[in-house]
Design an enzyme around this catalytic site. Structure first.
Site, PDB file in Angstrom:
ATOM      1  N   LYS A 183       0.849  -1.188   0.000  1.00  0.00           N
ATOM      2  CA  LYS A 183       0.000   0.000   0.000  1.00  0.00           C
ATOM      3  C   LYS A 183       0.887   1.241   0.000  1.00  0.00           C
ATOM      4  CE  LYS A 183      -1.783   2.745   2.981  1.00  0.00           C
ATOM      5  NZ  LYS A 183      -1.812   4.015   2.198  1.00  0.00           N
ATOM      6  N   GLU A 259      10.061   1.620  10.717  1.00  0.00           N
ATOM      7  CA  GLU A 259      11.039   2.713  10.668  1.00  0.00           C
ATOM      8  C   GLU A 259      10.220   3.984  10.756  1.00  0.00           C
ATOM      9  OE1 GLU A 259      12.799   5.832   9.446  1.00  0.00           O
ATOM     10  OE2 GLU A 259      13.023   4.842   7.501  1.00  0.00           O
ATOM     11  N   CYS A 293      13.438  11.226   6.897  1.00  0.00           N
ATOM     12  CA  CYS A 293      13.412  10.871   8.315  1.00  0.00           C
ATOM     13  C   CYS A 293      14.781  11.018   8.964  1.00  0.00           C
ATOM     14  CB  CYS A 293      12.900   9.447   8.489  1.00  0.00           C
ATOM     15  SG  CYS A 293      13.795   8.227   7.506  1.00  0.00           S
ATOM     16  N   GLU A 392       8.997  16.520  15.554  1.00  0.00           N
ATOM     17  CA  GLU A 392       9.420  16.337  14.163  1.00  0.00           C
ATOM     18  C   GLU A 392       8.611  17.255  13.252  1.00  0.00           C
ATOM     19  OE1 GLU A 392      10.553  12.636  11.252  1.00  0.00           O
ATOM     20  OE2 GLU A 392       8.632  12.508  12.290  1.00  0.00           O
TER      21      GLU A 392
END
Length: 488
Positions: A183, A259, A293, A392
């Site tokens: 997906k 992750e 990231c 973040e």
């Protein structure tokens, strides 16, 4: 590069199940928008729960079909062919990726697409070198391990590096003999749609690779995570989404590999080569619009070189060109979409409210009338407890802060819920080892950033993830291991 973009039309993205695209019920589609132009470039078919089940059952059936009997050499050959086909279609795929994400075409070409091909080539070679453990227990017994595919793997992928991170999962999955239900992120469906065509062209049997489109909750993401016949879930994305997937997967005790987010420290000691530091820090701050990231979004600079670093870093950042992804001169493209644009701009406003100084950037480029563009932004004057230091942002925004000594900066670096990556700049060999050993992160670079050897472990700790990928670590996830004991 308008000549390149004109070669490829947008792709209407259908679900791909058991070797064929499924025509959607058009009441169940959603628009795909180009973030650099805000134009609708096509539609995407949202998979129903029944279609996800059909994809899972196709993958489950394929495990016992011809795929089961492929030798390692045969699987390796097909995986290599997929990599070759990616390179044969590299310009088309790069145009699709740049169009879908808003990133510069040049970046999509070199980082996203070529490295995607390398993922397949690497695992095609690596799988042929794997062996199993064997132990002779004092001539009393012989113990040896046997590996088998983990089964049906659900792959839920992010929008920042769509093809690169999908191939990072799919290549070892196929190498292990497992099957996949993928997906892609709803915002970036095009290269995944093209990839399944290349898989079929390379000779992957029907049902081994399936593709379903959709969203998270009450959509394809949830349907995959909850499905009792999905044996493992690999996910790259936000930490909050990872917790939702983990809860959904818990009742069936699926294997998970996550992750997740990062708020990575970039530690610069005074004995560093500042010009070298600046060159790399520009990339680690603003490459891919900061939507990586592993970006170093917290920059700690030792006080004796702090002013020098700031002066040079700001000057070089101002030279970065924000603009059309298909212009050769563009360094920074558009962020992924309206919602994310508003989130990043909100954090810039928060930085101001918390007493931060915007040294450059902080706004929309005046020359870009449309598209979700944000100037590369450098913030100083914030404390360790400010939201822009702790949360973040995932955009072209970095915070720079001074420090005095090792002990202080190690405390700063580890003062976070995240633990994905870190960068240390120093020419003192002993200090490099000493500090690296104390940083709570899964990947630590010294005097470089984002330098990858695909054999090494990739992943984070704390709220940045579960498990590791790369080399044998990938196969530990995509395989199950049995121990056989023979009494002698």
């Amino acid at each position: 590069m308008p000549s390149l973009s004109s070669k490829v039309k947008s792709i209407n993205c259908r679900n791909f199940i058991n070797g064929e695209f499924i025509e959607p019920n058009h009441t169940n589609t959603f628009e795909n928008v180009n973030p650099a132009t805000e134009e609708v470039i096509g539609w995407v078919a949202e998979a129903t729960k029944e279609e996800v089940d059909l994809a899972v059952q196709s993958a489950k059936k394929a495990l016992k079909g011809p795929w089961k009997n492929f030798t390692v050499k045969e699987r390796s050959s097909i995986i290599r062919k997929i990599g070759d086909l990616i390179l044969e279609n590299v310009e088309e795929l790069a145009v699709l990726e740049a169009t879908d994400t808003g990133k510069p075409y040049s970046l999509a070409l070199e980082m996203d697409i070529k490295r995607s091909a390398h993922n397949f080539h690497f695992f095609a070679d690596y799988v042929t070198s794997l062996g199993n453990e064997s132990y002779n227990q004092d001539n009393i017994a012989l113990h040896y391990s046997v590996t088998r595919p983990v089964g049906v793997v659900g792959m839920i992928n992010p929008w920042n590096l769509p093809l690169l991170l999908l191939t990072w999962k799919l290549a070892p999955c196929l190498a292990s003999g497992s099957t996949a239900v993928m997906k892609p992120a709803e915002l970036t469906p095009m290269t995944a749609t093209r990839l399944v065509e290349l898989c079929k062209e390379a000779g992957v049997p029907d049902g081994v690779v399936n593709l379903v489109h959709g969203f998270g909750s009450n959509s394809a993401g949830a349907f995959i995570s909850e499905h009792p016949d999905v044996d493992a879930i690999t996910f790259t994305g936000e930490t909050s989404t990872g917790t939702v997937i983990m809860k959904a997967a818990a009742p069936t005790l699926k294997k998970v590999s996550f992750e997740l987010g990062g708020k990575n420290p970039n530690i610069i000691f005074a004995d560093s080569d500042i010009d070298e530091v600046i060159d790399t820090t520009l990339k680690s701050s603003f490459m891919n619009q900061g939507e990586v990231c592993l970006c170093g979004s917290r920059i700690y600079v030792q006080r004796p070189v702090y002013d020098q670093f700031i002066e040079k870093f700001v000057a070089r950042t101002k030279q970065l060109r924000v603009g059309d992804p298909f212009e050769d001169s563009t360094d920074v493209g558009a962020v992924i979409g309206k919602e994310h644009y508003e989130k990043v701009m909100k954090y810039i406003q928060i930085a101001k409210e918390e007493g931060g100084n915007i040294l450059t950037g902080g706004d929309r480029p005046s020359h870009m009338e449309k598209g979700y563009f944000i100037e590369p932004t450098i913030v100083t004057g914030l404390t360790q407890q400010s939201r822009c230091v702790r949360e973040e942002i995932f955009g072209p925004v970095v915070v720079v802060m001074p420090f005095d000594d090792e002990e202080e900066v190690i405390e700063y670096a580890n003062d976070t819920h995240y633990g994905l990556g870190a960068t240390i700049w120093t020419n003192d060999l002993r200090r490099a080892h000493r500090v690296a050993a104390q940083i709570e992160a899964g990947m630590i670079w010294v005097n470089t950033w984002y330098l990858r050897d695909l054999r090494t472990p990739f992943g984070g700790m704390k709220h940045s993830g579960i498990g590791r990928e790369g080399g044998t670590h990938s196969f530990e996830f995509y395989c199950e291991v049995s121990n056989v004991t023979i009494k002698l």
